[in-house]
Design a protein around this motif. Structure first.
Motif, PDB file in Angstrom:
ATOM      1  N   TYR A   1     -17.660   9.157  -2.460  1.00  0.00           N
ATOM      2  CA  TYR A   1     -16.669   8.985  -1.423  1.00  0.00           C
ATOM      3  C   TYR A   1     -15.295   8.993  -2.076  1.00  0.00           C
ATOM      4  CZ  TYR A   1     -14.638   7.439   2.928  1.00  0.00           C
ATOM      5  OH  TYR A   1     -13.925   7.374   4.080  1.00  0.00           O
ATOM      6  N   LEU A   2     -14.368   9.702  -1.485  1.00  0.00           N
ATOM      7  CA  LEU A   2     -13.010   9.821  -2.014  1.00  0.00           C
ATOM      8  C   LEU A   2     -12.015   9.317  -0.981  1.00  0.00           C
ATOM      9  CD1 LEU A   2     -11.008  10.967  -4.157  1.00  0.00           C
ATOM     10  CD2 LEU A   2     -11.119  13.130  -2.883  1.00  0.00           C
ATOM     11  N   THR A   3     -11.144   8.425  -1.398  1.00  0.00           N
ATOM     12  CA  THR A   3     -10.049   7.957  -0.558  1.00  0.00           C
ATOM     13  C   THR A   3      -8.742   8.407  -1.182  1.00  0.00           C
ATOM     14  OG1 THR A   3     -11.234   6.017   0.249  1.00  0.00           O
ATOM     15  CG2 THR A   3      -8.845   5.931   0.347  1.00  0.00           C
ATOM     16  N   ILE A   4      -7.899   9.024  -0.394  1.00  0.00           N
ATOM     17  CA  ILE A   4      -6.586   9.435  -0.863  1.00  0.00           C
ATOM     18  C   ILE A   4      -5.548   8.615  -0.112  1.00  0.00           C
ATOM     19  CG2 ILE A   4      -4.942  11.330  -1.074  1.00  0.00           C
ATOM     20  CD1 ILE A   4      -7.440  13.201  -1.019  1.00  0.00           C
ATOM     21  N   ASP A   5      -4.781   7.836  -0.852  1.00  0.00           N
ATOM     22  CA  ASP A   5      -3.745   6.983  -0.292  1.00  0.00           C
ATOM     23  C   ASP A   5      -2.416   7.721  -0.412  1.00  0.00           C
ATOM     24  OD1 ASP A   5      -1.998   4.950   0.414  1.00  0.00           O
ATOM     25  OD2 ASP A   5      -3.145   3.419  -0.647  1.00  0.00           O
ATOM     26  N   LEU A   6      -1.858   8.130   0.711  1.00  0.00           N
ATOM     27  CA  LEU A   6      -0.672   8.978   0.713  1.00  0.00           C
ATOM     28  C   LEU A   6       0.573   8.315   0.149  1.00  0.00           C
ATOM     29  CD1 LEU A   6      -1.160  10.708   4.171  1.00  0.00           C
ATOM     30  CD2 LEU A   6      -1.570  11.684   1.895  1.00  0.00           C
ATOM     31  N   ASP A   7       0.601   6.983   0.094  1.00  0.00           N
ATOM     32  CA  ASP A   7       1.806   6.362  -0.441  1.00  0.00           C
ATOM     33  C   ASP A   7       1.913   6.473  -1.961  1.00  0.00           C
ATOM     34  OD1 ASP A   7       0.033   4.351  -1.163  1.00  0.00           O
ATOM     35  OD2 ASP A   7       0.801   2.910   0.271  1.00  0.00           O
ATOM     36  N   VAL A   8       0.961   7.168  -2.588  1.00  0.00           N
ATOM     37  CA  VAL A   8       1.083   7.493  -4.010  1.00  0.00           C
ATOM     38  C   VAL A   8       2.140   8.582  -4.216  1.00  0.00           C
ATOM     39  CG1 VAL A   8      -0.699   9.296  -4.108  1.00  0.00           C
ATOM     40  CG2 VAL A   8      -0.220   7.923  -6.129  1.00  0.00           C
ATOM     41  N   LEU A   9       2.416   9.349  -3.156  1.00  0.00           N
ATOM     42  CA  LEU A   9       3.401  10.433  -3.241  1.00  0.00           C
ATOM     43  C   LEU A   9       4.825   9.887  -3.163  1.00  0.00           C
ATOM     44  CD1 LEU A   9       1.599  12.917  -0.874  1.00  0.00           C
ATOM     45  CD2 LEU A   9       1.988  13.268  -3.313  1.00  0.00           C
ATOM     46  N   ASP A  10       5.733  10.582  -3.822  1.00  0.00           N
ATOM     47  CA  ASP A  10       7.142  10.216  -3.783  1.00  0.00           C
ATOM     48  C   ASP A  10       7.662  10.314  -2.345  1.00  0.00           C
ATOM     49  OD1 ASP A  10       9.568   9.806  -5.704  1.00  0.00           O
ATOM     50  OD2 ASP A  10      10.235  11.228  -4.161  1.00  0.00           O
ATOM     51  N   PRO A  11       8.542   9.408  -1.912  1.00  0.00           N
ATOM     52  CA  PRO A  11       9.058   9.435  -0.550  1.00  0.00           C
ATOM     53  C   PRO A  11       9.816  10.716  -0.193  1.00  0.00           C
ATOM     54  CG  PRO A  11       9.658   7.374  -1.608  1.00  0.00           C
ATOM     55  CD  PRO A  11       9.007   8.232  -2.640  1.00  0.00           C
ATOM     56  N   SER A  12      10.291  11.451  -1.179  1.00  0.00           N
ATOM     57  CA  SER A  12      10.954  12.721  -0.875  1.00  0.00           C
ATOM     58  C   SER A  12       9.951  13.735  -0.348  1.00  0.00           C
ATOM     59  CB  SER A  12      11.648  13.275  -2.126  1.00  0.00           C
ATOM     60  OG  SER A  12      10.698  13.583  -3.135  1.00  0.00           O
ATOM     61  N   ILE A  13       8.667  13.525  -0.630  1.00  0.00           N
ATOM     62  CA  ILE A  13       7.589  14.385  -0.173  1.00  0.00           C
ATOM     63  C   ILE A  13       6.873  13.760   1.027  1.00  0.00           C
ATOM     64  CG2 ILE A  13       5.366  15.415  -0.851  1.00  0.00           C
ATOM     65  CD1 ILE A  13       6.469  15.172  -3.781  1.00  0.00           C
ATOM     66  N   MET A  14       6.746  12.442   1.003  1.00  0.00           N
ATOM     67  CA  MET A  14       5.972  11.717   2.015  1.00  0.00           C
ATOM     68  C   MET A  14       6.795  10.533   2.536  1.00  0.00           C
ATOM     69  SD  MET A  14       3.217  11.259   3.771  1.00  0.00           S
ATOM     70  CE  MET A  14       2.273  12.606   3.141  1.00  0.00           C
ATOM     71  N   PRO A  15       7.797  10.802   3.378  1.00  0.00           N
ATOM     72  CA  PRO A  15       8.584   9.687   3.905  1.00  0.00           C
ATOM     73  C   PRO A  15       7.848   8.872   4.971  1.00  0.00           C
ATOM     74  CG  PRO A  15       9.385  11.755   4.804  1.00  0.00           C
ATOM     75  CD  PRO A  15       8.328  12.090   3.780  1.00  0.00           C
ATOM     76  N   GLY A  16       6.847   9.456   5.591  1.00  0.00           N
ATOM     77  CA  GLY A  16       6.144   8.794   6.689  1.00  0.00           C
ATOM     78  C   GLY A  16       4.934   8.019   6.220  1.00  0.00           C
ATOM     79  N   THR A  17       5.176   6.965   5.457  1.00  0.00           N
ATOM     80  CA  THR A  17       4.106   6.088   5.008  1.00  0.00           C
ATOM     81  C   THR A  17       4.593   4.650   5.087  1.00  0.00           C
ATOM     82  OG1 THR A  17       2.524   5.640   3.228  1.00  0.00           O
ATOM     83  CG2 THR A  17       4.742   6.267   2.558  1.00  0.00           C
ATOM     84  N   GLY A  18       3.668   3.737   5.226  1.00  0.00           N
ATOM     85  CA  GLY A  18       4.028   2.334   5.391  1.00  0.00           C
ATOM     86  C   GLY A  18       4.659   1.711   4.166  1.00  0.00           C
ATOM     87  N   THR A  19       4.282   2.178   2.985  1.00  0.00           N
ATOM     88  CA  THR A  19       4.815   1.607   1.749  1.00  0.00           C
ATOM     89  C   THR A  19       5.244   2.727   0.808  1.00  0.00           C
ATOM     90  OG1 THR A  19       2.538   1.431   0.938  1.00  0.00           O
ATOM     91  CG2 THR A  19       3.519  -0.565   1.820  1.00  0.00           C
TER      92      THR A  19
END
Length: 76
Positions: A1-19
């Protein structure tokens, strides 16, 4: 099973995350990490921490969809 947590990405790439994580990884770095998992017996995956309401540009949703596609490709 693989979980990918998007807040690992820099906010310039992923601004829409909780943290948002300043100094996070780039999309290419995450993509390369996913490709390193090819050949493993991954039977399921999820992607967490997308908060589209925090990104009125829609780029976060587009990035999440691209990551989902890349994940499905390594599972195939």
């Amino acid at each position: 099973y693989l979980t990918i947590d998007l807040d690992v990405l820099d906010p310039s790439i992923m601004p829409g995350t909780g943290t948002p994580e300043p100094g996070g990884v780039t999309f290419i770095e995450l993509q390369k990490s996913l490709y390193n998992l090819r050949g493993l017996n991954i039977i399921a995956a999820d992607i967490v921490e997308l908060a589209p309401g925090l990104d009125n540009t829609g780029i976060s949703t587009a990035v999440a969809c691209k990551i989902m596609r890349e994940t499905l490709l390594i599972m195939g």
